[in-house]
Write a protein that holds these residues in place. Structure first.
Motif, short mmCIF file in Angstrom:
data_model
loop_
_atom_site.label_atom_id
_atom_site.label_comp_id
_atom_site.label_asym_id
_atom_site.label_seq_id
_atom_site.Cartn_x
_atom_site.Cartn_y
_atom_site.Cartn_z
N LYS A 50 4.50 9.75 -1.26
CA LYS A 50 5.08 11.16 -1.25
C LYS A 50 3.83 12.12 -1.22
O LYS A 50 3.62 13.04 -0.25
CB LYS A 50 6.06 11.60 -1.88
CG LYS A 50 6.53 12.88 -1.67
CD LYS A 50 7.28 12.89 -0.42
CE LYS A 50 8.13 14.12 -0.09
NZ LYS A 50 7.26 15.22 -0.28
N ASN A 51 3.04 11.89 -2.17
CA ASN A 51 1.66 12.70 -2.54
C ASN A 51 0.79 12.55 -1.20
O ASN A 51 0.11 13.49 -0.79
CB ASN A 51 1.32 12.53 -3.72
CG ASN A 51 2.01 13.15 -4.82
OD1 ASN A 51 3.04 13.97 -4.74
ND2 ASN A 51 1.89 12.49 -6.13
N THR A 71 0.96 -1.09 0.02
CA THR A 71 -0.19 -0.13 0.05
C THR A 71 0.79 1.16 0.08
O THR A 71 1.94 1.15 0.28
CB THR A 71 -0.92 -0.08 1.04
OG1 THR A 71 -0.04 -0.17 2.45
CG2 THR A 71 -1.91 -1.06 1.10
N ALA A 72 0.12 2.30 -0.19
CA ALA A 72 1.12 3.33 -0.28
C ALA A 72 0.13 4.82 0.34
O ALA A 72 0.10 5.83 -0.57
CB ALA A 72 1.52 3.87 -1.78
N GLY A 73 -0.01 4.62 1.53
CA GLY A 73 -0.93 5.88 1.99
C GLY A 73 -2.45 5.59 1.96
O GLY A 73 -3.17 6.58 2.46
N SER A 74 -2.95 4.52 1.49
CA SER A 74 -4.43 4.22 1.25
C SER A 74 -4.78 2.69 1.21
O SER A 74 -3.67 2.17 1.42
CB SER A 74 -5.19 5.14 0.05
OG SER A 74 -4.50 4.21 -1.12
N THR A 75 -5.55 2.18 1.04
CA THR A 75 -6.02 0.98 0.97
C THR A 75 -5.55 0.31 -0.25
O THR A 75 -5.71 -1.01 -0.21
CB THR A 75 -7.42 0.61 1.60
OG1 THR A 75 -8.33 1.29 0.57
CG2 THR A 75 -7.89 1.13 2.64
N THR A 76 -5.32 1.33 -1.48
CA THR A 76 -5.09 0.60 -2.44
C THR A 76 -3.94 -0.21 -2.44
O THR A 76 -2.89 0.22 -2.05
CB THR A 76 -5.05 1.58 -3.66
OG1 THR A 76 -6.26 2.07 -3.72
CG2 THR A 76 -4.62 0.94 -4.99
N ARG A 77 -3.69 -1.59 -3.10
CA ARG A 77 -2.57 -2.27 -3.12
C ARG A 77 -1.90 -2.19 -4.46
O ARG A 77 -2.62 -2.57 -5.58
CB ARG A 77 -2.76 -3.72 -2.68
CG ARG A 77 -1.59 -4.41 -2.22
CD ARG A 77 -1.91 -6.05 -1.75
NE ARG A 77 -2.82 -6.04 -0.59
CZ ARG A 77 -2.31 -5.79 0.72
NH1 ARG A 77 -1.03 -5.47 1.01
NH2 ARG A 77 -3.33 -5.86 1.71
N TYR A 78 -0.55 -1.99 -4.59
CA TYR A 78 0.27 -1.72 -5.67
C TYR A 78 1.03 -2.95 -5.91
O TYR A 78 1.57 -3.48 -4.99
CB TYR A 78 0.83 -0.40 -5.77
CG TYR A 78 0.00 0.60 -5.72
CD1 TYR A 78 -0.51 1.20 -6.97
CD2 TYR A 78 -0.16 1.20 -4.41
CE1 TYR A 78 -1.44 2.43 -6.79
CE2 TYR A 78 -1.12 2.46 -4.23
CZ TYR A 78 -1.71 2.70 -5.57
OH TYR A 78 -2.40 3.94 -5.43
N ARG A 122 7.95 1.19 -9.48
CA ARG A 122 8.55 1.39 -8.29
C ARG A 122 8.26 3.11 -8.24
O ARG A 122 7.93 3.37 -7.03
CB ARG A 122 9.87 1.05 -8.01
CG ARG A 122 10.63 1.62 -6.89
CD ARG A 122 11.96 0.96 -6.60
NE ARG A 122 12.50 1.28 -5.60
CZ ARG A 122 13.42 2.58 -5.21
NH1 ARG A 122 13.43 3.33 -6.26
NH2 ARG A 122 13.71 2.82 -4.12
N ASP A 123 8.81 3.64 -9.31
CA ASP A 123 8.78 5.17 -8.93
C ASP A 123 7.48 5.86 -8.84
O ASP A 123 7.30 6.71 -8.25
CB ASP A 123 9.47 5.79 -10.35
CG ASP A 123 11.01 5.72 -10.28
OD1 ASP A 123 11.70 5.37 -9.30
OD2 ASP A 123 11.80 5.93 -11.39
N THR A 124 6.63 5.19 -9.57
CA THR A 124 5.02 5.60 -9.43
C THR A 124 4.53 5.42 -8.04
O THR A 124 3.77 6.66 -7.48
CB THR A 124 4.28 4.99 -10.52
OG1 THR A 124 4.64 5.20 -11.80
CG2 THR A 124 2.63 5.12 -10.30
N VAL A 125 4.92 4.36 -7.47
CA VAL A 125 4.42 4.29 -6.13
C VAL A 125 5.09 5.16 -5.08
O VAL A 125 4.34 5.56 -4.15
CB VAL A 125 4.72 2.67 -5.66
CG1 VAL A 125 4.24 2.35 -4.14
CG2 VAL A 125 3.85 1.71 -6.54
#
Length: 288
Positions: free
Chosen positions: A251-252, A136-143, A243-246
């Motif tokens: 960060k956002n 995850t990256a700050g929310s519940t969405t998994r990447y 990776r860079d997108t996640v």
């Protein structure tokens, strides 16, 4: 044969019910979902590490604590959060037995998720020397994204210590913008460790960055004698990306949490509420 360390019994105890009431209607009759996954291999060794991190670099004493695990096999390794692993296992058992989820079962599952501290699941394809990360990256969405396993430039240092009865030796390296000190055990001739650390002549029993912001320390080790599958999730809502997108998404999400919550239009909040949402501290394990 390797000596067996007893994983602390507290890890297997039922999680205490949180004080607040879970307001769920009509739990009776709710069926559990199985964990959608692809099994890659069966683990030969299962290692548990105590995990500590500093979410806010401006408050180095404000540490979060959790548990992580490492599964080791001849083909694949997996590293992730131990309480997420327990949650997955509980859901699978419920599904196989056809049990319904009652109030107590639901609370137990939610309490496990509340204890999750490490938000990545890392699969290491040993033959291809590739990593698959699901996080995850700050929310519940998994990447999900793939990357080469980092080739670490280790420096073996003078010094030794005892960790859980094992004699360990000192080494240093740099990984994704952080400098680390590791303690490895040649007696356990497995060249792996927590997170993405590998390549030392023995299992890494402890590794910490030199700022003390991230720390993994051995809690328990056992040789697997039964079924212990190494797997990755195959849910359809996992977003495959780079990776860079996640990293940018995370960060956002820290810089503007309100926008992260409402950006896809699924959630709306008032301007008054949006103005009260504060920026979150940013201190990822990978600084670059």
């Amino acid at each position: 044969m390797y000596r067996i360390l007893t994983i602390l019994s507290a890890m297997f105890l039922s999680i205490s019910v949180f004080a607040q009431t879970v307001n769920i209607r009509d739990l009776q009759g709710l069926k559990p979902d199985s964990i959608h996954k692809k099994i890659l291999s069966n683990a030969d060794y299962f290692v548990v590490y105590d995990y500590q991190c500093v979410p806010n670099p401006q408050n180095p004493t404000g540490k979060q604590k959790g548990l992580t695990f490492l599964q080791i096999s001849n083909e694949y390794n997996r590293f992730g959060d131990y309480n997420q692993y327990r949650y997955d296992s509980l859901m699978d058992v419920s599904f196989r037995e056809g049990n319904q989820i009652d109030q107590g079962g639901f609370t137990q599952r939610m309490n496990l998720l509340r204890l999750v501290r490490f938000n990545e699941s890392i699969i290491y394809n040993i033959q291809k020397n590739k990593l698959t990360i699901q996080r995850t990256a700050g929310s519940t969405t998994r990447y999900q994204y793939d990357e080469d396993c980092p080739k670490l430039d280790w420096t073996l240092l003078d010094g030794d210590t005892i960790i859980s009865g094992y004699q360990c030796f000192k080494a240093s390296t740099r990984l994704f913008g952080r400098d680390y000190i590791a303690w490895y055990c040649p007696e356990i001739s497995i060249p792996y460790g927590p997170y993405k650390f590998n390549g030392l002549p023995g299992l890494v029993l402890r590794v910490t960055d030199t700022k003390g912001h991230y720390d993994f320390t051995l809690n328990g080790l056992k040789k697997v004698s039964g079924y212990n599958p190494v797997y990755y999730w195959t849910r359809k809502d996992i977003v495959k990306t780079k990776r860079d997108t996640v990293r940018k998404i995370y960060k956002n999400a820290c810089d503007d949490p309100a926008e992260a919550m409402t950006g896809d239009g699924a959630v709306t909040i008032s301007e008054e509420t949006r103005a009260k949402v504060k920026k979150r501290p940013y201190n990822p394990i990978e600084l670059e």
